[in-house]
Design a protein around this motif. Structure first.
Motif, PDB file in Angstrom:
ATOM      1  N   UNK A   3      10.643 -20.676  28.417  1.00 33.94           N
ATOM      2  CA  UNK A   3      10.886 -21.174  29.768  1.00 33.94           C
ATOM      3  C   UNK A   3       9.726 -22.056  30.251  1.00 33.94           C
ATOM      4  N   UNK A   4       8.487 -21.648  29.960  1.00 36.93           N
ATOM      5  CA  UNK A   4       7.327 -22.395  30.417  1.00 36.93           C
ATOM      6  C   UNK A   4       7.189 -23.710  29.663  1.00 36.93           C
ATOM      7  N   UNK A   5       7.728 -23.782  28.459  1.00 40.37           N
ATOM      8  CA  UNK A   5       7.610 -24.966  27.603  1.00 40.37           C
ATOM      9  C   UNK A   5       8.242 -26.204  28.231  1.00 40.37           C
ATOM     10  N   UNK A   6       9.112 -26.011  29.213  1.00 43.66           N
ATOM     11  CA  UNK A   6       9.655 -27.140  29.961  1.00 43.66           C
ATOM     12  C   UNK A   6      10.800 -27.863  29.296  1.00 43.66           C
ATOM     13  N   UNK A   7      11.691 -27.107  28.641  1.00 42.37           N
ATOM     14  CA  UNK A   7      12.813 -27.702  27.924  1.00 42.37           C
ATOM     15  C   UNK A   7      14.085 -26.981  28.336  1.00 42.37           C
ATOM     16  N   UNK A   8      15.036 -27.728  28.852  1.00 40.51           N
ATOM     17  CA  UNK A   8      16.256 -27.110  29.381  1.00 40.51           C
ATOM     18  C   UNK A   8      17.025 -26.362  28.295  1.00 40.51           C
ATOM     19  N   UNK A   9      17.033 -26.906  27.067  1.00 46.21           N
ATOM     20  CA  UNK A   9      17.764 -26.254  25.984  1.00 46.21           C
ATOM     21  C   UNK A   9      17.216 -24.859  25.682  1.00 46.21           C
ATOM     22  N   UNK A  10      15.944 -24.621  26.007  1.00 44.44           N
ATOM     23  CA  UNK A  10      15.327 -23.324  25.738  1.00 44.44           C
ATOM     24  C   UNK A  10      15.414 -22.380  26.937  1.00 44.44           C
ATOM     25  N   UNK A  11      16.025 -22.840  28.022  1.00 46.87           N
ATOM     26  CA  UNK A  11      16.199 -21.974  29.180  1.00 46.87           C
ATOM     27  C   UNK A  11      15.354 -22.326  30.382  1.00 46.87           C
ATOM     28  N   UNK A  12      14.513 -23.357  30.286  1.00 45.68           N
ATOM     29  CA  UNK A  12      13.731 -23.772  31.455  1.00 45.68           C
ATOM     30  C   UNK A  12      14.653 -24.380  32.503  1.00 45.68           C
ATOM     31  N   UNK A  65      10.765 -33.992  29.665  1.00 48.41           N
ATOM     32  CA  UNK A  65      11.725 -33.696  28.596  1.00 48.41           C
ATOM     33  C   UNK A  65      13.154 -33.824  29.112  1.00 48.41           C
ATOM     34  N   UNK A  66      13.339 -34.696  30.107  1.00 48.31           N
ATOM     35  CA  UNK A  66      14.675 -34.927  30.652  1.00 48.31           C
ATOM     36  C   UNK A  66      15.478 -35.836  29.728  1.00 48.31           C
ATOM     37  N   UNK A  67      16.773 -35.618  29.690  1.00 48.15           N
ATOM     38  CA  UNK A  67      17.664 -36.499  28.939  1.00 48.15           C
ATOM     39  C   UNK A  67      17.751 -37.850  29.643  1.00 48.15           C
ATOM     40  N   UNK A  68      17.953 -38.903  28.852  1.00 49.49           N
ATOM     41  CA  UNK A  68      18.092 -40.239  29.422  1.00 49.49           C
ATOM     42  C   UNK A  68      19.444 -40.853  29.059  1.00 49.49           C
TER      43      UNK A  68
END
Length: 491
Positions: A116-125, A151-154
């Motif tokens: 979650x802290x890693x800042x990636x939506x795919x991992x649950x952030x 790490x947002x999608x574009x």
């Protein structure tokens, strides 16, 4: 037309970036996220003690040259964002304030922290909503050069994600407290701006000539016309193009430590320092087993290299891209010796190709993997409408429960690149050891991002010691957005 078959002609000659003259910095790992009351993001300051670091995601302007000023999104009023200094083993608190009108994510690249802290939506952030605030708490577990970025999608919006100016260095001071001997230290981020879509583009993947080995080259091309990819004709180091801003000023006899980062969302880059050699001492923040002097450095998107240069050739020189068009369009910086007032000189380096294995130890690692995961990379031309589709083992993301790890086991990932691009592959929240590339074995070189040569093969080992969801992807934004990623899970 393939990417490397097309050579763009002509470009603006812009000038050289400024530098940030700073000291060593450090970063962290192993953390967890603390939420505002009721778990809801807040636009007001967080309760409790002040954060160690505050990052504001907000509109910024970047003056690449006096006649070229860009508007983008950055951190704390600048792009690159501030260099963040942390200490290995010391907890840190970061408040992230999103002053934009779109949800955002901040990824801590190279850290061993919770999903979650890693800042990636795919991992649950959870994305930080517009005008929202998020507090992060973690402890850097590894010293060395790391970085932070969105790490947002574009996808088809070239004003989002890594195409914006949301990136910055993190340096984690080692707990040993021994930074080594150097007289100056500079953090230099390679960057491209003003992206556009094109079905033909130039790259640096084979600037030294066609690789001698192409073990994964398919016997036939996949059918279909090429889809759109992203290119650029505007470049800088940090926030200045070649010829603009102040030069790096040195004295004869200085030892200068360069922390280099390819912060591009688009391409791998090859750079050199005219009249000088780089002594490579670390990659992706980790000391290399065998420091070696080289004429040029090949940096995949997301990679970092730390190199020491002995200033023993007085004059005024250019440090920049070996590709003339790219360097003249801005990807360079001037280095000026004291009492030298001449025109900056460029000298093309020799043809030696980039070889990871010279920085490692020869031979295969003694420890055998507990399991091997084969990963075949393919491109489907125009497989997603106007864009290419990128496949791992015949499928695009998400690879639901295809890659399941058992905690404590040692895994070997075999990357088989059956495409005509060199791909910088990044595994989140873990460190990998490069063990083989195109049939040449090595060990001891620890990285978080490895460039797999086009039509080539690379193998890395890692220990599954960071439970939770883990994203694996190509660090070129367009490739990641259109399928070139997979989610690893722990059993």
């Amino acid at each position: 037309m393939k990417r490397r078959d097309f050579l763009r002609s002509g470009a603006m000659a812009l000038a050289a970036p400024g530098l940030r003259d700073t000291g060593l910095y450090g970063l962290s790992q192993m953390g967890q996220m603390a939420m505002p009351p009721q778990g809801q993001p807040s636009a007001v300051p967080m309760a409790g003690p002040p954060a160690d670091i505050t990052l504001r995601i907000e509109p910024v302007t970047v003056e690449l040259a006096p006649d070229r000023i860009l508007s983008t999104i950055g951190y704390n009023g600048t792009s690159p964002g501030p260099i963040l200094r942390m200490k290995e083993g010391k907890p840190v608190t970061v408040d992230v304030i999103n002053r934009t009108d779109t949800p955002e994510l901040v990824h801590w690249h190279g850290f061993l922290i919770s999903p979650e802290t890693d800042g990636v939506e795919e991992q649950g952030a959870r994305p930080i909503p517009p005008q929202g605030t998020r507090r992060l708490q973690f402890t850097p577990a590894l010293g060395g050069s790391r970085w932070y970025h969105t790490h947002a999608m574009a996808e088809s919006d070239l004003h989002k994600g890594a195409y914006t100016g949301q990136f910055g260095f993190v340096y984690v001071d080692p707990a040993s407290g021994d930074p080594g001997h150097y007289d100056q230290e500079h953090f230099l981020a390679l960057r491209d701006w003003e992206p556009f879509f094109s079905s033909t583009m130039e790259d640096d993947d084979d600037e030294d000539g066609k690789p001698a080995l192409q073990p994964e080259k398919p016997t036939r091309d996949l059918p279909g016309s090429p889809g759109l990819e992203v290119s650029s004709m505007t470049y800088s180091i940090n926030d200045k193009s070649l010829g603009a801003g102040h030069p790096i000023r040195v004295k004869q006899g200085d030892r200068v430590l360069f922390h280099l980062l390819n912060a591009s969302a688009i391409e791998n880059r090859r750079i050199a320092f005219a009249g000088h050699k780089f002594r490579i001492i670390a990659m992706d923040g980790n000391p290399v087993p065998t420091p070696v002097e080289v004429d040029a450095i090949f940096l995949g998107a997301g990679e970092r290299v730390c190199a020491v240069v002995e200033m023993n050739n007085p004059g005024v020189w250019i440090l920049g891209a070996t590709n003339d068009m790219i360097r003249n369009a801005g990807l360079g910086i001037i280095v000026e010796y004291a009492n030298q007032h001449k025109k900056a000189v460029w000298a093309k380096p020799g043809p030696a190709s980039w070889d990871y294995t010279i920085f490692g130890k020869p031979g295969a690692p003694a420890q055998k993997p507990d399991a091997v995961i084969d990963m075949v990379f393919e491109k489907m031309p125009s497989g997603m409408g106007k864009f290419n589709a990128w496949l791992i083992n015949g499928k695009p993301y998400p690879h639901e429960r295809e890659f399941v790890l058992e905690q404590g086991k040692r895994y070997r990932l075999i990357y088989r690149n059956r495409t005509d691009d060199a791909h910088p592959m990044h595994l989140h929240r873990h460190q990998t050891e490069l063990v083989e590339i195109n049939g040449k074995w090595t060990h001891g070189l620890i990285k978080d991002t490895v460039v797999v040569p086009y039509f080539g093969r690379a193998s890395v080992d890692f220990v599954a010691d960071q439970p939770g969801l883990t994203l694996f992807h190509c660090h070129i934004q367009n490739h990641m957005d259109y399928g070139f990623k997979a989610l690893f899970r722990y059993a």
